[in-house]
Design an enzyme around this catalytic site. Sequence first.
Site, PDB file in Angstrom:
ATOM      1  N   LYS A  53       6.300   1.400 -10.243  1.00 52.14           N
ATOM      2  CA  LYS A  53       5.297   1.307 -11.307  1.00 52.14           C
ATOM      3  C   LYS A  53       5.987   1.436 -12.664  1.00 52.14           C
ATOM      4  O   LYS A  53       6.921   2.238 -12.824  1.00 52.14           O
ATOM      5  CB  LYS A  53       4.271   2.418 -11.117  1.00 52.14           C
ATOM      6  N   SER A 112      -5.088   7.411  -8.959  1.00 53.42           N
ATOM      7  CA  SER A 112      -4.454   6.141  -9.301  1.00 53.42           C
ATOM      8  C   SER A 112      -3.507   5.572  -8.256  1.00 53.42           C
ATOM      9  O   SER A 112      -3.065   4.424  -8.388  1.00 53.42           O
ATOM     10  CB  SER A 112      -3.713   6.272 -10.636  1.00 53.42           C
ATOM     11  N   SER A 144      -4.625   3.479 -11.487  1.00 52.03           N
ATOM     12  CA  SER A 144      -3.852   2.675 -12.416  1.00 52.03           C
ATOM     13  C   SER A 144      -2.632   2.015 -11.785  1.00 52.03           C
ATOM     14  O   SER A 144      -1.970   1.177 -12.399  1.00 52.03           O
ATOM     15  CB  SER A 144      -3.375   3.563 -13.578  1.00 52.03           C
TER      16      SER A 144
END
Length: 450
Positions: free
Chosen positions: A79, A173, A149
């Site tokens: 990420k 997330s 997210s």
Amino acid sequence: MEPYELTLADAAGAIAAGGLSPTELTGSVLDRIEAVEPRLNAYVEVLADDARRAAAAAEREIAAGRRRGPLHGVPMALKDLIDVAGLPTTASSRVREHHVAERDSTVAARLAEAGAVLLGKTHTHEFAYGLTTPQTRNARSADRVAGGSSGGSAVAVAAGTATFALGTDTGGSIRVPAALNGVVGLKPTYGLVPVDGVVPLSWSLDHVGPLTRTVGDAGLVLAALTGRDTPAAGGAAGVRVGVPRNHYFERVAPEVAEAVRAATARLADLGARLVDVEIPMADHVQGTQWGLMVPEASAVHEETLRTSPELYTPDVRLLLEAGEHVPAGDYLRAQRARALMRQEWARLFAEVDVVAAPTVPMVAARADQPAVAWPDGTIEPVSDAYVRLSAPANITGAPALSLPVGVDGAGLPIGMQLIGRPFGEATLLRVGRAVEEACASLAPPAPLAA
């Protein structure tokens, strides 16, 4: 089966046996990226040449008898909150457009030491402050949200453009996009996996963890991140499984509730003992989550919010500006509520080993859907709906695992969440593996998306 379709465990086994090379595996995944990434937009940046070089180096090491473990030569994604020396860490934001990391985060360094091959950085909802990742498409349906997210990481794993990935989890997330894309997501116990070198959202709620295709794969990645073996085997016999009678099945889509209850019933068939439980302080979950996260996030962004507010996306800027107006007393009350909630959940875990519940109350929302209307007349923003069931594990710091347990009538994935006592990852993975195997016996696993 193409190499990009393999689970981490199967890929590692094939590499160890000499039936698959790291260069073949990485090449297959890069070809898959080329084929589907234009439709998905999971990646901020793909490092194809670097990945091929790293795979070739891993292949030489393994051929020389220096295999480092199951991650050696396996392609993965990070990420874009996670620092890798010499690479940008943009947090999918114009605010960090020119940022380049000076050193590796601890998690990136540990994966590199394990021999994993970095494919690139995946999209996040800007600064991880949201639960949809709007720039990325859901791996199962292009008109649905990816979840956030860590949407890019979940989509990459679901679509076969990474064998595994890392995400972060502040209010759900990792688990939310895992559920919405039909993969496994593990939020470890708070503090178990280091977060240094990871762009913060809310320092007292942030976690780093893996997104994978199977529960066993999550255990392999967790072992590399912590240096502790966490086997996902042993079955569910004798495990006390808490079945909530409040909070987790309120305002939940019927197909989601039915799939999760069916998976829980299979645990009972396997020898687990189902225990009816009351979730403590359920009415205070969302107030406590927002009371902690919003002011902490605004404190992190205090300087740039004053100097460059126009660089933020409107939704994130609004949240950050709102956080500046939270009174100190409200933040301290949220901290007190968190302490009480931890105490009450500790009492709950004296009665059960894990709690089984839906990960999210509904499947992936349409990309243009701002809210969900529940039968009781409640109109709930999509982000509020998604965080409602995942937030307790962030507030308490308890480990939580999301895994797919079915699909709805439109073929969209349904996720089940298992929550365990702090540092109880081994039990969590063991029960998760039992659920995974039980659900696979009912229906074959879904093929890779896109």
